[in-house]
Design a protein around this motif. Structure first.
Motif, PDB file in Angstrom:
ATOM      1  N   GLU A 143       0.679  -1.485   0.027  1.00 40.84           N
ATOM      2  CA  GLU A 143       0.050  -0.011  -0.075  1.00 40.84           C
ATOM      3  C   GLU A 143       0.804   1.430   0.046  1.00 40.84           C
ATOM      4  O   GLU A 143       0.277   2.405  -0.380  1.00 40.84           O
ATOM      5  CB  GLU A 143      -0.833  -0.001   1.418  1.00 40.84           C
ATOM      6  CG  GLU A 143      -1.877  -0.991   1.298  1.00 40.84           C
ATOM      7  CD  GLU A 143      -2.617  -0.765   2.478  1.00 40.84           C
ATOM      8  OE1 GLU A 143      -3.167   0.200   3.184  1.00 40.84           O
ATOM      9  OE2 GLU A 143      -2.812  -1.934   3.384  1.00 40.84           O
ATOM     10  N   LEU A 144       2.140   1.125   0.539  1.00 38.95           N
ATOM     11  CA  LEU A 144       2.893   2.241   0.564  1.00 38.95           C
ATOM     12  C   LEU A 144       3.022   3.087  -0.549  1.00 38.95           C
ATOM     13  O   LEU A 144       3.114   4.075  -0.866  1.00 38.95           O
ATOM     14  CB  LEU A 144       4.182   1.961   1.020  1.00 38.95           C
ATOM     15  CG  LEU A 144       5.272   2.805   1.643  1.00 38.95           C
ATOM     16  CD1 LEU A 144       4.447   3.126   2.802  1.00 38.95           C
ATOM     17  CD2 LEU A 144       6.520   2.111   2.076  1.00 38.95           C
ATOM     18  N   VAL A 145       3.059   2.317  -1.865  1.00 38.39           N
ATOM     19  CA  VAL A 145       3.126   3.106  -3.132  1.00 38.39           C
ATOM     20  C   VAL A 145       2.039   3.872  -3.531  1.00 38.39           C
ATOM     21  O   VAL A 145       2.092   4.633  -4.373  1.00 38.39           O
ATOM     22  CB  VAL A 145       3.642   1.986  -4.128  1.00 38.39           C
ATOM     23  CG1 VAL A 145       4.786   1.192  -3.964  1.00 38.39           C
ATOM     24  CG2 VAL A 145       2.395   0.980  -4.568  1.00 38.39           C
ATOM     25  N   PHE A 173       7.639   7.803   4.092  1.00 37.68           N
ATOM     26  CA  PHE A 173       7.313   6.559   4.672  1.00 37.68           C
ATOM     27  C   PHE A 173       8.569   5.530   4.111  1.00 37.68           C
ATOM     28  O   PHE A 173       8.850   4.704   4.837  1.00 37.68           O
ATOM     29  CB  PHE A 173       5.826   5.911   4.110  1.00 37.68           C
ATOM     30  CG  PHE A 173       4.676   6.675   4.711  1.00 37.68           C
ATOM     31  CD1 PHE A 173       4.879   7.771   5.777  1.00 37.68           C
ATOM     32  CD2 PHE A 173       3.521   6.364   4.224  1.00 37.68           C
ATOM     33  CE1 PHE A 173       3.982   8.444   6.405  1.00 37.68           C
ATOM     34  CE2 PHE A 173       2.549   7.357   4.687  1.00 37.68           C
ATOM     35  CZ  PHE A 173       2.437   8.160   5.827  1.00 37.68           C
ATOM     36  N   GLU A 174       8.682   5.593   2.941  1.00 35.91           N
ATOM     37  CA  GLU A 174       9.883   4.830   2.388  1.00 35.91           C
ATOM     38  C   GLU A 174      11.205   5.071   3.137  1.00 35.91           C
ATOM     39  O   GLU A 174      11.870   4.018   3.414  1.00 35.91           O
ATOM     40  CB  GLU A 174      10.026   5.050   1.098  1.00 35.91           C
ATOM     41  CG  GLU A 174       9.795   3.927   0.128  1.00 35.91           C
ATOM     42  CD  GLU A 174      10.009   4.137  -1.306  1.00 35.91           C
ATOM     43  OE1 GLU A 174       9.074   4.212  -1.926  1.00 35.91           O
ATOM     44  OE2 GLU A 174      11.391   4.247  -1.950  1.00 35.91           O
ATOM     45  N   GLU A 175      11.320   6.434   3.627  1.00 32.58           N
ATOM     46  CA  GLU A 175      12.688   6.548   4.140  1.00 32.58           C
ATOM     47  C   GLU A 175      12.475   6.037   5.582  1.00 32.58           C
ATOM     48  O   GLU A 175      13.441   5.360   6.095  1.00 32.58           O
ATOM     49  CB  GLU A 175      13.033   8.086   4.601  1.00 32.58           C
ATOM     50  CG  GLU A 175      13.434   8.941   3.424  1.00 32.58           C
ATOM     51  CD  GLU A 175      14.874   8.179   2.876  1.00 32.58           C
ATOM     52  OE1 GLU A 175      15.725   7.785   3.703  1.00 32.58           O
ATOM     53  OE2 GLU A 175      14.803   7.618   1.711  1.00 32.58           O
ATOM     54  N   PHE A 201       6.760  -4.741   8.870  1.00 32.83           N
ATOM     55  CA  PHE A 201       5.711  -4.211   8.283  1.00 32.83           C
ATOM     56  C   PHE A 201       5.830  -3.243   7.122  1.00 32.83           C
ATOM     57  O   PHE A 201       6.826  -2.564   7.147  1.00 32.83           O
ATOM     58  CB  PHE A 201       4.851  -3.737   9.353  1.00 32.83           C
ATOM     59  CG  PHE A 201       4.294  -4.702  10.476  1.00 32.83           C
ATOM     60  CD1 PHE A 201       3.539  -5.837  10.022  1.00 32.83           C
ATOM     61  CD2 PHE A 201       4.430  -4.299  11.931  1.00 32.83           C
ATOM     62  CE1 PHE A 201       3.147  -6.645  11.170  1.00 32.83           C
ATOM     63  CE2 PHE A 201       3.927  -5.136  12.741  1.00 32.83           C
ATOM     64  CZ  PHE A 201       3.328  -6.218  12.331  1.00 32.83           C
ATOM     65  N   GLY A 202       4.890  -3.327   6.131  1.00 36.38           N
ATOM     66  CA  GLY A 202       5.163  -2.310   5.002  1.00 36.38           C
ATOM     67  C   GLY A 202       5.622  -3.262   3.694  1.00 36.38           C
ATOM     68  O   GLY A 202       5.609  -2.809   2.822  1.00 36.38           O
ATOM     69  N   GLY A 205       3.106  -7.549   5.408  1.00 39.35           N
ATOM     70  CA  GLY A 205       1.809  -6.660   4.916  1.00 39.35           C
ATOM     71  C   GLY A 205       1.995  -5.382   5.537  1.00 39.35           C
ATOM     72  O   GLY A 205       2.750  -5.006   6.595  1.00 39.35           O
ATOM     73  N   GLY A 206       0.853  -4.816   5.653  1.00 38.47           N
ATOM     74  CA  GLY A 206       0.558  -3.437   6.479  1.00 38.47           C
ATOM     75  C   GLY A 206       1.389  -2.100   6.096  1.00 38.47           C
ATOM     76  O   GLY A 206       1.763  -2.189   5.011  1.00 38.47           O
ATOM     77  N   LEU A 207       1.451  -1.574   6.927  1.00 40.80           N
ATOM     78  CA  LEU A 207       2.328  -0.136   7.002  1.00 40.80           C
ATOM     79  C   LEU A 207       3.358  -0.021   7.789  1.00 40.80           C
ATOM     80  O   LEU A 207       3.501  -0.551   8.964  1.00 40.80           O
ATOM     81  CB  LEU A 207       1.367   0.941   7.272  1.00 40.80           C
ATOM     82  CG  LEU A 207       0.055   1.021   6.005  1.00 40.80           C
ATOM     83  CD1 LEU A 207      -0.942   2.089   6.902  1.00 40.80           C
ATOM     84  CD2 LEU A 207       0.529   1.641   4.792  1.00 40.80           C
TER      85      LEU A 207
END
Ligand code: ATP
Ligand code: MG
Length: 390
Positions: A11-13, A22-24, A71-72, A171-173
């Motif tokens: 979902e991050l994308v 968020f990616e950092e 997560f993420g 999964g998740g964030l």
């Protein structure tokens, strides 16, 4: 042969402006957790994070285990790196996936070209690589629908990557991107799962555990530490606040009608937990309650607990059956610890016939016999802080 781990982001994308941030955060989290494996670089390109070992000492198998709990990340692929040349890719695949290809009966090659300058399309790449693999392992038959082995080829910006089936990620964030919440943790099956589910949605966790010395044992407390340690392998460090609950329970026992014990106790738990949550700047509480599971989790009972709450209470298990919750507990690794038989403070003064339809008025009337504010503050003040690391 050089190996890397490719981590696919979920979902991050989709996160627009916040995506970079968020990616950092995810990269920093990975870098810090992977320190125990040896030197590696954590880079991101095209919705993928690359874990690149910097020397021979890097323990890539352990790194894969660690990444599967971050997560993420929706999928992980441990992959061989090779030159962007179809012959080199085919030869890398025959060597790198040797064990799987030898024992398989059928196979397929899945090509993906994100470097549009590469002269072959995804399908052409797959066909040519399949030709090379099929020459070496001539017992293999192609099967596009249900192959025993799928050889994945990804032609990316700077190199090509070969791997077998991706492994599912957590999964998740990424941890903490949605702020902080406080889980009310018992030693049971449910609350560690609730903690995990909300940490998976990007919440950083604090935890409150109530203990009722001498009614509950040190083993019960140890059990909670062990459970949180397992959750922390996924969520990162958790600040636990162990709050004394004996005085509150004895006051309730001595002054309130027996059928109301549990619901009054639940209201105190929320009052104390939310004071602790405010002190640590949490914005919500989390519990492991599930609709109708026990008398204190009927709709009427939940309404009376919410009545004393001034912050949202998240109940991620509310619509799950026990069997669903147990499945999660097994996946997380908490189940075996949760079923160890130590008393929780909830089971200490259980009424013989707990009320199923309590009302707020009923409870407020019963609580007038108690010094609610003082009992609450004393428990908050008595709380002991422990930092739980994975
Ligand atoms: P669990 O399996 O998590 O123990 P449960 O089904 O036994 O849950 P209850 O004992 O009614 O249910 O507790 C409901 C929720 O209240 C728990 O999921 C947890 O969030 C919280 N809770 C229960 N006991 C404690 C405790 N000793 N300390 C902190 N929170 C608790
Ligand atoms: Mg319990």
């Amino acid at each position: 042969m050089q190996e890397v781990i490719l981590l696919k982001l979920g979902e991050l994308v989709l996160k627009g402006l916040n995506r970079q941030k968020f990616e950092e955060r995810l990269k920093n989290e990975l870098a810090s957790r992977l320190k125990v494996c040896g030197p590696c670089a954590v880079e991101s390109r095209q919705s993928t994070i690359y874990i690149v070992p910097q020397d021979e000492s890097f323990d890539i198998a352990r790194a894969e285990e660690i990444c599967s709990k971050v997560f993420g990340v929706v999928a992980l692929c441990r992959a061989a790196v090779c030159e962007k040349d179809v012959r080199a890719i085919g030869e890398t695949a025959t060597r790198y996936l040797r064990d799987e290809l030898r024992t398989a009966r059928t196979f397929k090659v899945e090509g993906k070209r994100s470097d549009k300058k590469f002269p072959l399309t995804s399908i052409e790449t797959a066909i040519q690589v399949a030709g090379i693999v099929g020459e070496v392992y001539d017992h293999l038959e192609a099967d596009m629908k249900h192959p025993d082995v799928t050889v994945h080829v990804e032609v990316r910006e700077t190199a090509a990557y070969v791997h077998s089936a991706p492994r599912p990620g957590a999964g998740g964030l990424p941890c903490g991107i949605n702020g902080r919440a406080t889980i009310m943790i018992s030693g049971g099956i449910d609350s560690p799962v609730a903690a995990w589910l909300m940490a998976r949605r990007g919440l950083e966790l604090h935890a409150v555990h109530f203990f009722s010395y001498p009614y509950t044992s040190d083993e019960a407390k140890e059990k909670v530490l062990t459970l949180l340690k397992i959750v922390a392998e996924w969520s990162g460090p958790i600040h636990l606040h162990i709050a004394p609950f004996t005085d509150i329970q004895e006051e309730i026992r001595d002054n309130c009608p027996e059928e109301l014990f549990t619901v009054i106790m639940r209201r105190f738990m929320v009052r104390v937990a939310q004071r602790i949550a405010e002190n640590n700047r949490s914005r919500a509480l989390i519990t492991g309650e599930s609709m109708g599971q026990v008398a204190s989790q009927t709709l009427d009972a939940l309404v009376t607990t919410d009545d004393v709450a001034t912050m949202p209470i998240f109940r991620p298990l509310i619509g799950l059956d026990k069997t669903d919750i147990v499945q999660f507990a097994r996946r997380i690794g908490t189940f075996e610890t949760s079923i160890l038989p130590y008393e929780d403070c909830c089971t200490v003064f259980t009424p013989r016939h707990p009320i199923l339809k309590p009302t707020v008025e009923m409870l407020e009337k019963a609580e007038r016999k108690l010094n609610v504010a003082e009992l609450t503050e004393a428990s908050v003040r008595g709380a002991e802080h422990v930092l739980i690391r994975p």
